[in-house]
Design an enzyme around this catalytic site. Structure first.
Site, PDB file in Angstrom:
ATOM      1  N   HIS A  72       0.838  -1.214   0.000  1.00  0.00           N
ATOM      2  CA  HIS A  72       0.000   0.000   0.000  1.00  0.00           C
ATOM      3  C   HIS A  72       0.869   1.259   0.000  1.00  0.00           C
ATOM      4  CE1 HIS A  72      -2.829  -2.857   2.264  1.00  0.00           C
ATOM      5  NE2 HIS A  72      -3.524  -2.535   1.198  1.00  0.00           N
ATOM      6  N   ASP A  92      -3.624  -7.224  -7.605  1.00  0.00           N
ATOM      7  CA  ASP A  92      -4.994  -7.613  -7.945  1.00  0.00           C
ATOM      8  C   ASP A  92      -5.180  -7.327  -9.427  1.00  0.00           C
ATOM      9  OD1 ASP A  92      -6.238  -8.168  -5.120  1.00  0.00           O
ATOM     10  OD2 ASP A  92      -5.042  -6.357  -4.920  1.00  0.00           O
ATOM     11  N   SER A 122       0.191  -8.946   1.540  1.00  0.00           N
ATOM     12  CA  SER A 122      -1.268  -8.879   1.570  1.00  0.00           C
ATOM     13  C   SER A 122      -1.715  -8.704   3.012  1.00  0.00           C
ATOM     14  CB  SER A 122      -1.862 -10.178   1.010  1.00  0.00           C
ATOM     15  OG  SER A 122      -3.229 -10.271   1.355  1.00  0.00           O
TER      16      SER A 122
END
Ligand code: AMP
Length: 282
Positions: free
Chosen positions: A40, A154, A189
């Site tokens: 992130h 993703d 993740s």
């Protein structure tokens, strides 16, 4: 360290973005479900390179989870997330509530075909992308940033979002960022915290088997002949494979035969109660 702006409502988000716009500043949006990790953070860093201001959104979106999935136990670490965003000098965190996003009477969703029905994640999570696309459409329209950053981790989701943004003329550039991995190759993740110690030790095999199969394909082996031993090895190590496939990287359409340019290998597999997904360029 300057504290980031905490924006708990759509109104607060819009007021903040309006202020920046008046100052002539550009804005990047980084949608997340929180429990932030280095993957992130890399998206926020990319946002900082692409725009003057970066807003990270933290919202565990209920509509993208099936009733059998992990919505209620999904990790929620808001204070740590805000501290992390402050450390890396993000500008704001948008943290709406479910009531703010889906008020009483909410009844509109985005309907998808194309990459959303490629037969990968959608086969195992049939309502997932409708939830994702609807919430991402809302976030893009709420913030109206110049650019929004999503992870290649993703991969099918990124394709769905690109297609939706183009089809609905949403005036936001979509950028994909490379997958950030642990030193042993496991893709980072938020769900990796579900892995037991033993499973965590086995988990990097997923990336290792894919890399090996990709090498064999590049060396000229037929796709299925290269994938089949990888499936066997993973199953032997305790993975329950949902899919391990090579697809066209642009359209996600099925491909057969041997190596050509523009291929992507995608995998989803369960290890105990944790579902891992990953993908690499072939
Ligand atoms: P999530 O919080 O899991 O919904 O992910 C939010 C965004 O971060 C999505 O665009 C993901 O694709 C991206 N992301 C998740 N894990 C990684 C990773 N390991 N590397 C890069 N981006 C990631």
């Amino acid at each position: 360290m300057t504290a980031i702006a905490l924006l708990p409502t759509v109104a607060a988000l819009r007021a903040q973005v309006r202020l920046w716009r008046q100052e002539g500043q550009s804005v990047a949006l980084v949608p997340t479900m929180g429990a932030l990790h280095a993957g992130h953070i890399s998206l926020v860093e990319m946002g900082k390179r692409r725009a003057d201001r970066v807003v990270a959104t933290i919202f565990v979106n209920p509509t993208q989870f099936a009733p059998t999935e992990d919505f209620s136990k999904y990790p929620r670490t808001l204070d740590a997330d805000v501290a992390r965003l402050t450390e890396i000098s993000a500008d704001a965190a948008f943290t709406p509530t479910a009531e703010d996003m889906y008020p009483e009477g909410f009844c509109t969703t985005v309907s998808l075909r194309g990459p959303a029905t490629a037969g990968l994640e959608d086969r195992f999570r049939p309502t997932h992308f409708q939830g994702v696309a609807t919430v991402v459409a809302k976030l893009l329209l709420q913030a109206l940033p110049d650019v929004a950053i999503f992870g290649q981790k993703d991969f099918q989701q990124l394709a769905v979002i690109r297609q939706m943004t183009a089809d609905l003329d949403i005036p936001v550039a979509i950028e994909g960022a490379p997958t950030v991995r642990e030193a042993d190759g496991l893709a980072m993740s938020s769900r990796n915290v579900y892995l037991s110690e033993e499973e965590r030790a086995v988990a990097p095999l997923l990336h290792r088997c894919m890399t090996k199969a990709a090498h064999r394909i590049r060396d000229g082996e037929a796709l299925e002949a290269a994938l089949s031993p990888a499936r066997g090895k993973l199953a032997g190590a305790g993975f329950e494979i949902d899919y391990l496939e090579v697809r066209d990287a642009m359209t996600l359409a099925t491909v057969e035969g041997r190596h050509r340019k523009g291929l992507r290998m995608l995998v989803a597999a369960r290890l105990g109660r944790t579902r891992l997904i990953d993908n690499i360029e072939v």
